[in-house]
Scaffold this motif. Structure first.
Motif, mmCIF file in Angstrom:
data_model
loop_
_atom_site.group_PDB
_atom_site.id
_atom_site.type_symbol
_atom_site.label_atom_id
_atom_site.label_comp_id
_atom_site.label_asym_id
_atom_site.label_seq_id
_atom_site.Cartn_x
_atom_site.Cartn_y
_atom_site.Cartn_z
ATOM 1 N N VAL A 1 -13.446 107.010 15.100
ATOM 2 C CA VAL A 1 -13.653 108.095 14.136
ATOM 3 C C VAL A 1 -15.076 108.609 14.296
ATOM 4 O O VAL A 1 -16.028 107.831 14.292
ATOM 5 N N ASN A 2 -15.223 109.913 14.456
ATOM 6 C CA ASN A 2 -16.538 110.568 14.465
ATOM 7 C C ASN A 2 -16.586 111.499 13.261
ATOM 8 O O ASN A 2 -15.616 112.200 12.987
ATOM 9 N N MET B 1 -12.178 103.909 -3.852
ATOM 10 C CA MET B 1 -11.680 105.247 -3.610
ATOM 11 C C MET B 1 -10.217 105.143 -3.150
ATOM 12 O O MET B 1 -9.881 104.342 -2.296
ATOM 13 N N ASP B 2 -9.364 105.960 -3.721
ATOM 14 C CA ASP B 2 -7.943 105.973 -3.384
ATOM 15 C C ASP B 2 -7.740 106.612 -2.008
ATOM 16 O O ASP B 2 -8.509 107.489 -1.595
ATOM 17 N N LEU B 3 -6.714 106.181 -1.281
ATOM 18 C CA LEU B 3 -6.463 106.708 0.071
ATOM 19 C C LEU B 3 -6.211 108.209 0.073
ATOM 20 O O LEU B 3 -6.616 108.914 0.985
ATOM 21 N N ASN B 4 -5.529 108.706 -0.966
ATOM 22 C CA ASN B 4 -5.254 110.148 -1.028
ATOM 23 C C ASN B 4 -6.502 110.956 -1.354
ATOM 24 O O ASN B 4 -6.542 112.164 -1.114
ATOM 25 N N ASP B 5 -7.526 110.313 -1.916
ATOM 26 C CA ASP B 5 -8.774 111.009 -2.223
ATOM 27 C C ASP B 5 -9.694 111.101 -1.013
ATOM 28 O O ASP B 5 -10.610 111.904 -0.989
ATOM 29 N N ILE B 6 -9.464 110.277 -0.001
ATOM 30 C CA ILE B 6 -10.343 110.263 1.167
ATOM 31 C C ILE B 6 -10.073 111.459 2.065
ATOM 32 O O ILE B 6 -10.981 112.175 2.445
ATOM 33 N N ILE B 7 -8.807 111.712 2.402
ATOM 34 C CA ILE B 7 -8.453 112.820 3.293
ATOM 35 C C ILE B 7 -8.030 114.017 2.446
ATOM 36 O O ILE B 7 -7.070 113.943 1.689
ATOM 37 N N ASN B 8 -8.755 115.129 2.578
ATOM 38 C CA ASN B 8 -8.399 116.336 1.838
ATOM 39 C C ASN B 8 -7.254 117.079 2.521
ATOM 40 O O ASN B 8 -6.244 117.363 1.898
ATOM 41 N N PHE B 9 -7.418 117.415 3.804
ATOM 42 C CA PHE B 9 -6.359 118.091 4.547
ATOM 43 C C PHE B 9 -6.693 118.078 6.032
ATOM 44 O O PHE B 9 -7.853 117.971 6.414
ATOM 45 N N PRO B 10 -5.667 118.189 6.887
ATOM 46 C CA PRO B 10 -5.931 118.305 8.321
ATOM 47 C C PRO B 10 -6.378 119.726 8.657
ATOM 48 O O PRO B 10 -5.942 120.697 8.031
ATOM 49 N N LEU B 11 -7.251 119.860 9.629
ATOM 50 C CA LEU B 11 -7.751 121.160 10.051
ATOM 51 C C LEU B 11 -6.938 121.628 11.244
ATOM 52 O O LEU B 11 -6.878 120.950 12.263
ATOM 53 N N MET B 12 -6.274 122.763 11.107
ATOM 54 C CA MET B 12 -5.424 123.299 12.167
ATOM 55 C C MET B 12 -5.978 124.640 12.652
ATOM 56 O O MET B 12 -5.716 125.675 12.060
ATOM 57 N N THR B 13 -6.786 124.574 13.692
ATOM 58 C CA THR B 13 -7.317 125.766 14.326
ATOM 59 C C THR B 13 -6.912 125.737 15.792
ATOM 60 O O THR B 13 -6.304 124.777 16.254
ATOM 61 N N LYS C 1 -16.681 106.141 7.853
ATOM 62 C CA LYS C 1 -15.791 106.102 9.010
ATOM 63 C C LYS C 1 -14.689 105.064 8.831
ATOM 64 O O LYS C 1 -13.540 105.308 9.165
ATOM 65 N N SER C 2 -15.042 103.902 8.300
ATOM 66 C CA SER C 2 -14.033 102.857 8.106
ATOM 67 C C SER C 2 -13.016 103.264 7.052
ATOM 68 O O SER C 2 -11.826 102.944 7.168
ATOM 69 N N ASP C 3 -13.449 103.997 6.017
ATOM 70 C CA ASP C 3 -12.525 104.499 5.000
ATOM 71 C C ASP C 3 -11.538 105.490 5.600
ATOM 72 O O ASP C 3 -10.340 105.460 5.307
ATOM 73 N N VAL C 4 -12.040 106.384 6.443
ATOM 74 C CA VAL C 4 -11.187 107.395 7.077
ATOM 75 C C VAL C 4 -10.182 106.714 8.007
ATOM 76 O O VAL C 4 -8.991 107.050 8.011
ATOM 77 N N LYS C 5 -10.647 105.748 8.780
ATOM 78 C CA LYS C 5 -9.763 105.037 9.705
ATOM 79 C C LYS C 5 -8.636 104.343 8.950
ATOM 80 O O LYS C 5 -7.462 104.462 9.306
ATOM 81 N N LYS C 6 -8.983 103.650 7.883
ATOM 82 C CA LYS C 6 -7.988 102.931 7.083
ATOM 83 C C LYS C 6 -6.995 103.905 6.453
ATOM 84 O O LYS C 6 -5.783 103.655 6.440
ATOM 85 N N ALA C 7 -7.479 105.030 5.936
ATOM 86 C CA ALA C 7 -6.610 106.011 5.282
ATOM 87 C C ALA C 7 -5.626 106.630 6.269
ATOM 88 O O ALA C 7 -4.438 106.771 5.965
ATOM 89 N N VAL C 8 -6.090 107.005 7.462
ATOM 90 C CA VAL C 8 -5.208 107.622 8.459
ATOM 91 C C VAL C 8 -4.159 106.616 8.928
ATOM 92 O O VAL C 8 -2.980 106.954 9.057
ATOM 93 N N GLU C 9 -4.577 105.384 9.157
ATOM 94 C CA GLU C 9 -3.628 104.368 9.616
ATOM 95 C C GLU C 9 -2.547 104.092 8.579
ATOM 96 O O GLU C 9 -1.377 103.946 8.917
#
Length: 99
Positions: free
Chosen positions: A54-55, A1-13, A36-44
């Protein structure tokens, strides 16, 4: 899975803004199949920060219906996955710098 495909968008509320200021936590809507490990790697890699933890939460779609002149319209909301990312002490991400 590509890093840009893992994170869709940040939630701003409002509650997400409070979490950023108080606990140094960010909220992202992520791909349903991302772990969780995919999300951690993508954000970093995307934001150049150190991630402490990551939760993740999975929200299933719900059935919705509404009454109109044409009758009852039924549908379903989308399912999505939310990730709460805790950054290491002293790390920040500024989403508003490009506005």
């Amino acid at each position: 899975m590509d890093l840009n495909d893992i994170i869709n968008f940040p939630l701003m509320t409002e509650s997400a803004s409070v979490m950023v200021e108080r606990d140094n936590k960010l909220i992202f809507i992520v791909n349903l199949k991302a772990g969780k490990s995919d999300v951690k790697k993508a954000v970093e890699e995307l934001y150049g920060v150190d991630v402490e933890s990551v939760n993740t939460m999975f929200y299933s779609g719900k059935n919705k219906s509404r009454f109109t002149k044409a009758g009852v319209i039924s549908g379903r909301t989308s399912a999505y996955k939310k990730a709460i990312v805790t950054l290491a002490k002293g790390e920040t991400i500024d989403f508003y710098s490009n506005i």
